[in-house]
Design a protein around this motif. Structure first.
Motif, PDB file in Angstrom:
ATOM      1  N   UNK A  20      24.614  34.097  38.392  1.00  0.00           N
ATOM      2  CA  UNK A  20      23.482  34.908  38.857  1.00  0.00           C
ATOM      3  C   UNK A  20      23.909  35.825  39.993  1.00  0.00           C
ATOM      4  N   UNK A  21      25.106  36.361  39.875  1.00  0.00           N
ATOM      5  CA  UNK A  21      25.622  37.221  40.948  1.00  0.00           C
ATOM      6  C   UNK A  21      26.114  38.535  40.367  1.00  0.00           C
ATOM      7  N   UNK A  22      25.850  39.590  41.082  1.00  0.00           N
ATOM      8  CA  UNK A  22      26.383  40.906  40.748  1.00  0.00           C
ATOM      9  C   UNK A  22      27.446  41.228  41.793  1.00  0.00           C
ATOM     10  N   UNK A  23      28.691  41.440  41.380  1.00  0.00           N
ATOM     11  CA  UNK A  23      29.741  41.700  42.370  1.00  0.00           C
ATOM     12  C   UNK A  23      29.436  42.865  43.299  1.00  0.00           C
ATOM     13  N   UNK A  24      28.535  43.776  42.896  1.00  0.00           N
ATOM     14  CA  UNK A  24      28.207  44.919  43.739  1.00  0.00           C
ATOM     15  C   UNK A  24      27.067  44.629  44.705  1.00  0.00           C
ATOM     16  N   UNK A  25      26.409  43.490  44.523  1.00  0.00           N
ATOM     17  CA  UNK A  25      25.334  43.131  45.445  1.00  0.00           C
ATOM     18  C   UNK A  25      25.902  42.482  46.693  1.00  0.00           C
ATOM     19  N   UNK A  26      25.126  42.506  47.750  1.00  0.00           N
ATOM     20  CA  UNK A  26      25.566  41.955  49.018  1.00  0.00           C
ATOM     21  C   UNK A  26      24.999  40.539  49.175  1.00  0.00           C
ATOM     22  N   UNK A  27      25.882  39.546  49.003  1.00  0.00           N
ATOM     23  CA  UNK A  27      25.526  38.126  49.157  1.00  0.00           C
ATOM     24  C   UNK A  27      24.337  37.776  48.263  1.00  0.00           C
ATOM     25  N   UNK A  28      24.490  38.029  46.974  1.00  0.00           N
ATOM     26  CA  UNK A  28      23.484  37.648  45.988  1.00  0.00           C
ATOM     27  C   UNK A  28      24.124  36.689  44.987  1.00  0.00           C
ATOM     28  N   UNK A  29      23.399  35.633  44.614  1.00  0.00           N
ATOM     29  CA  UNK A  29      23.901  34.687  43.630  1.00  0.00           C
ATOM     30  C   UNK A  29      25.018  33.834  44.192  1.00  0.00           C
ATOM     31  N   UNK A  30      25.694  33.108  43.292  1.00  0.00           N
ATOM     32  CA  UNK A  30      26.750  32.180  43.687  1.00  0.00           C
ATOM     33  C   UNK A  30      28.107  32.658  43.197  1.00  0.00           C
ATOM     34  N   UNK A  31      29.090  32.520  44.059  1.00  0.00           N
ATOM     35  CA  UNK A  31      30.487  32.755  43.684  1.00  0.00           C
ATOM     36  C   UNK A  31      31.137  31.382  43.543  1.00  0.00           C
ATOM     37  N   UNK A  32      31.653  31.087  42.349  1.00  0.00           N
ATOM     38  CA  UNK A  32      32.185  29.767  42.043  1.00  0.00           C
ATOM     39  C   UNK A  32      33.702  29.765  42.218  1.00  0.00           C
ATOM     40  N   UNK A  33      34.167  28.803  43.009  1.00  0.00           N
ATOM     41  CA  UNK A  33      35.596  28.573  43.182  1.00  0.00           C
ATOM     42  C   UNK A  33      35.968  27.249  42.515  1.00  0.00           C
ATOM     43  N   UNK A  34      37.250  27.093  42.275  1.00  0.00           N
ATOM     44  CA  UNK A  34      37.750  25.829  41.736  1.00  0.00           C
ATOM     45  C   UNK A  34      38.793  25.255  42.683  1.00  0.00           C
ATOM     46  N   UNK A  35      38.736  23.957  42.820  1.00  0.00           N
ATOM     47  CA  UNK A  35      39.805  23.220  43.479  1.00  0.00           C
ATOM     48  C   UNK A  35      40.775  22.823  42.370  1.00  0.00           C
ATOM     49  N   UNK A  36      42.024  23.303  42.411  1.00  0.00           N
ATOM     50  CA  UNK A  36      42.891  23.194  41.244  1.00  0.00           C
ATOM     51  C   UNK A  36      44.330  22.922  41.639  1.00  0.00           C
ATOM     52  N   UNK A  37      45.052  22.344  40.696  1.00  0.00           N
ATOM     53  CA  UNK A  37      46.503  22.220  40.792  1.00  0.00           C
ATOM     54  C   UNK A  37      47.124  23.262  39.871  1.00  0.00           C
ATOM     55  N   UNK A  38      48.130  23.929  40.381  1.00  0.00           N
ATOM     56  CA  UNK A  38      48.775  24.974  39.586  1.00  0.00           C
ATOM     57  C   UNK A  38      50.283  24.746  39.562  1.00  0.00           C
ATOM     58  N   UNK A  39      50.847  24.692  38.374  1.00  0.00           N
ATOM     59  CA  UNK A  39      52.289  24.535  38.196  1.00  0.00           C
ATOM     60  C   UNK A  39      52.850  25.741  37.458  1.00  0.00           C
ATOM     61  N   UNK A  40      54.000  26.214  37.905  1.00  0.00           N
ATOM     62  CA  UNK A  40      54.671  27.335  37.251  1.00  0.00           C
ATOM     63  C   UNK A  40      56.149  27.001  37.093  1.00  0.00           C
ATOM     64  N   UNK A  41      56.646  27.189  35.874  1.00  0.00           N
ATOM     65  CA  UNK A  41      58.071  26.993  35.589  1.00  0.00           C
ATOM     66  C   UNK A  41      58.586  28.262  34.912  1.00  0.00           C
ATOM     67  N   UNK A  42      59.655  28.803  35.461  1.00  0.00           N
ATOM     68  CA  UNK A  42      60.282  29.991  34.881  1.00  0.00           C
ATOM     69  C   UNK A  42      61.736  29.678  34.586  1.00  0.00           C
ATOM     70  N   UNK A  43      62.140  29.872  33.342  1.00  0.00           N
ATOM     71  CA  UNK A  43      63.539  29.691  32.956  1.00  0.00           C
ATOM     72  C   UNK A  43      64.048  31.007  32.380  1.00  0.00           C
ATOM     73  N   UNK A  44      65.298  31.286  32.627  1.00  0.00           N
ATOM     74  CA  UNK A  44      65.847  32.553  32.152  1.00  0.00           C
ATOM     75  C   UNK A  44      67.347  32.424  31.935  1.00  0.00           C
ATOM     76  N   UNK A  45      67.878  33.345  31.154  1.00  0.00           N
ATOM     77  CA  UNK A  45      69.330  33.463  30.974  1.00  0.00           C
ATOM     78  C   UNK A  45      69.678  34.941  30.885  1.00  0.00           C
TER      79      UNK A  45
END
Length: 837
Positions: free
Chosen positions: A688-713
């Protein structure tokens, strides 16, 4: 206010401390007295035909004057080159070119000579000549050849070297019982010089003895002065030569065979590149029907932040000779031919079928050069084509029999997402006193129709004292966006000022900026944030010559504070200390720690007007190690650890990149990097939020674990200095697993959200493989064959098995491309007699 005062006081104290300790160590003297003056060498005219075979067999070489007595540039600045490793250089010229013959004395069994592709120095000794045809200390044309015969060349100023420039010249080398010989022929068409009857060119000669990692120059380069191009010697004796017609035509033909799950497609391309010397100073480069199908792939990542990922420019036209256009950081050439600037607004019943990843570039040209009075002028222009997409609309028509499903009717229409667009850049850069400049830059994007136009202007100054000891620099930039279809235009500005000490053992600099809320250069440049002001301070100490423990040593102390203009809250603050050192065996170690002692606020992550999220206090540390590449087995490795004062939030990561040189022809590099972010916080949705509105609706965040693996040759096999096989493979896997959801409060903190239940997990994988063969058939002419396969896969299901994810990625519509491209360089000076009777 207290924070700003504290940071300013910290900077002032450090500056005073270091200035009090800065004594005679800064004097512009070297260990070898009398070597600071400019050496001179007289060239010799020849009527004898010179064969560039690396032997110097022609009798005329014996009569030419010799340049010798080289002085060490790095690491022990000012130390003479030992006699048993002496360098002797002679220069001839005729009506077509200059010829350089260089004898490098050394033990032949110890000379390193890895064969590499062009512009890659590798693990090899090399010799170079730097030429400034105007002798004004502004820009060098630099030509190198390795002991293995590989060519390297670049355009160079005190701002850096541009190796994307490829000149048309000839070279050869030979190994001897006393060391090795290098011969070069540099046609006048590859240089820039005046029409004066007698030429005096700025010149320096360069040699690296790779096993010792020692670099030497003919004319002494004092590293305390902080400038290179202005410390050249002088080449005299060239008379009665005329600048040639500099016209190069480079036609190309390419064929692409592409295969994926959708079938096969064959494409044929042909086009022409033109390089024309308008006069002694200015060059025109143009591409007609461009072909960038064989450029390197982008290292795409999982982007969960508020900003776009920035990619390197890999297209040759936009990387070659762009030093003028890069001034002011207003140009991000990946904008030209990128994705369309708009996306259609659709309903639930509509679908966009063929939205392109990029817009076709129709043609582009650039004119650049510098006058004899130091005025640099650059003009870049590019046109991209009008781009349409197809929008499918589904309409449900009720069936006469209510028990039967409705009939779906499909309608299609075209919509323009990017009109015919013109991108233009103009740069004026006036240099004076050989080390200072003022510049004016303008970038402009004009789009046809109801689309945004944009214009950005920047004024810059860069002032240095005569001895290059102190620098004062700054800029003012103004952006204007004409928002078509609205009555609002955006007018933004940015101001920046920097002052620093740039020579000696002790150095410092301080700078600050102010950026208003509407500053936006993203139509042709790239910037992530606005509406802030900042203050940065740095003090550093370095050794200028090796000591008993180190070949090089540098310690830096930095402080930074960035404030939001609207609220006055701190957006970023830190103090960091980093030490970089190279040991006596040329192994590098870098160590750093960073303290973020204040709570700061992120005004960009929520992507909603008036919203912000707090960032906790943090501590960061890192170490990087790079062993000497001269060894067959070498290693780049490092580790980092970040801990934040919030729950169990931290980041730990490392990379491990061993490299092995199997022979002078074959090299392989493995890459492995892991990054784990625990209890990370990131925005995932609006309710229920419009990014262009000023403090309207809810902005939802997540508490998360993030893993990244990069392999190359990365591997290469050099058949010869002109023929190389390369392979590059990269598998990137990153996933973010949401543990629970949070709602952002108006004060920037979080409250638990037990009602939100959407699957916002991310599991992103990419695979890229390039196998290429490159053959420089002749100077400036290249045959290249490329086999490429790539795949990209995104899903919300988390699978933590490495092999399973790789299998799923490759099975997800793997794209295979085989391409062959041939580009031939036609020099007008070599062909103008073809058509004469």
């Amino acid at each position: 206010m207290a924070l700003r005062f504290a940071l300013f006081f910290a900077f002032l104290s450090h500056a005073l401390l270091f200035s009090q300790n800065n004594t005679s160590n800064d004097a512009l003297t070297g260990p070898t007295s009398g070597i600071a003056g400019k050496k001179k060498l007289t060239s010799l005219f020849t009527k004898e035909k010179i064969t560039v075979d690396g032997n110097m067999n022609e009798a005329i070489w014996a009569n030419a004057e010799t340049a010798s007595d080289f002085i060490m540039y790095q690491p022990d600045n000012g130390k003479p080159l030992p006699y048993d490793k002496r360098t002797e250089v002679k220069i001839l010229y005729d009506n077509e070119a200059i010829y350089i013959g260089a004898k490098m004395y050394d033990d032949p069994t110890k000379i390193l000579k890895e064969i590499t592709e062009r512009d890659n120095f590798g693990t090899s000794d090399f010799f170079g000549i730097f030429i400034n045809g105007y002798n004004d200390g502004q820009q060098d044309y630099r030509f190198f050849v390795s002991a293995a015969g590989t060519q390297m060349d670049c355009l160079a100023t005190d701002d850096g070297e541009d190796y994307s420039w490829d000149g048309i010249w000839h070279s050869n080398v030979s190994m001897t019982d006393f060391g090795w010989i290098a011969e070069m022929k540099i046609p006048y068409a590859a240089l820039r010089f005046s029409e004066k009857e007698k030429q005096n060119w700025g010149m320096n000669l360069f040699r690296e003895i790779r096993r010792d990692r020692q670099k030497y120059t003919w004319n002494y380069i004092n590293t305390k002065m902080g400038t290179f191009t202005q410390q050249a010697g002088v080449l005299e004796g060239i008379e009665n030569i005329k600048p040639p017609t500099r016209l190069f035509l480079m036609p190309y033909v390419s064929i692409y065979e592409n295969t994926n799950d959708n079938g096969n497609e064959t494409k044929f391309k042909a086009g022409l590149d033109v390089k024309y010397g308008i006069n002694d100073s200015f060059t025109l480069d143009a591409i007609l029907v461009p072909d960038f199908g064989q450029t390197a792939f982008d290292n795409v990542t999982l982007n969960l932040g508020p900003f776009e990922q920035q990619f390197n420019e890999n297209r040759p036209f936009f990387t070659e000779g762009t030093d003028l256009f890069n001034k002011g950081d207003l140009l991000y050439t990946r904008r030209i031919g990128s994705a369309p600037s708009t996306y259609p607004n659709t309903t639930d019943e509509q679908k966009v079928l063929d939205y392109p990843a990029n817009v076709n570039l129709l043609n582009a040209l650039k004119i650049s050069g510098r006058t004899a009075k130091g005025l640099g002028i650059g003009v870049l222009n590019a046109i991209t084509e009008k781009t349409d997409v197809t929008i499918e609309t589904q309409t449900a028509i009720p069936n006469a029999d209510p028990s039967l499903p409705p009939t779906i009717k499909y309608n299609y229409r075209k919509q323009t997402v990017e009109p015919l667009a013109n991108y233009n850049v103009i740069v004026l850069d006036q240099r004076f006193r050989k080390n200072s400049s003022v510049s004016l830059i303008n970038t402009n994007v004009m789009r046809d129709g109801h689309f945004n136009d944009a214009n950005v202007t920047g004024a810059l100054f860069d002032l240095n004292t005569k001895a290059n000891s102190y620098n004062l620099s700054g800029d003012f930039k103004y952006s204007y966006i004409n928002q078509m279809g609205t009555n609002e235009n955006l007018n933004g500005y940015r101001a920046y000022l920097n002052f620093g000490k740039t020579s000696g053992k002790f150095r410092f600099n301080a700078n600050g900026s102010y950026v208003n809320n509407e500053f936006d250069i993203n139509d042709l440049g790239i910037n992530y944030i606005n509406n802030y002001h900042h203050l940065y301070n740095n003090v550093s100490y370095r050794i200028l010559n090796p000591n008993k423990m180190f070949n090089s040593f540098n310690i830096n102390l930095n402080s930074y504070a960035e404030m939001n203009n609207t609220t006055g809250r701190a957006q970023e603050t830190y103090f960091n200390l980093n030490v970089n050192m190279t040991g006596k065996k040329n192994d590098f170690v870098g160590i750093g720690i960073q303290l973020e002692p204040f709570v700061t606020y992120d005004f960009y992550q929520p992507i909603a007007s008036g919203r912000f999220v707090y960032n906790p206090r943090a501590f960061k540390s890192w170490i990087d190690i790079s062993s000497n590449y001269n060894r067959k087995l070498a290693l780049d490795t490092g580790i980092w650890y970040h801990i934040m004062d919030q729950d169990k939030r931290n980041t730990v990561g490392f990379y491990f990149n061993p490299r092995y040189r199997f022979s002078n022809k074959a090299l392989g590099i493995l890459g492995f990097e892991v990054d784990r972010r625990n209890d990370d916080k990131g925005r995932v949705d609006y309710v229920d939020a419009d990014p262009n509105d000023n403090i309207q609706g809810d902005v939802i965040f997540a508490n998360r674990n993030r893993n990244t693996i990069t392999t190359s040759f990365t591997g290469k096999y050099s058949i010869s200095p002109k023929m190389t096989v390369n392979v590059k493979a990269r598998y990137y896997w990153s996933y973010a697993e949401n543990l629970n959801f949070l709602v952002l409060t108006s004060n920037g903190y979080f409250e638990p959200d037990d009602n939100y239940s959407k699957n916002k997990n991310s599991n992103f994988k990419t695979w890229n493989l390039d196998l290429s063969y490159s053959w420089w058939v002749a100077p400036g002419s290249q045959l290249s064959v490329l086999y490429r396969n790539n795949a990209i896969h995104y899903e919300n299901i988390i699978n933590k098995k490495f092999i399973d994810n790789l299998d799923h990625t490759i099975a997800n519509n793997l794209n295979n491309t085989l391409s062959v491209s041939f580009r031939y360089c036609i020099d007008y000076n070599s062909t103008k007699n073809w058509f004469k009777a």
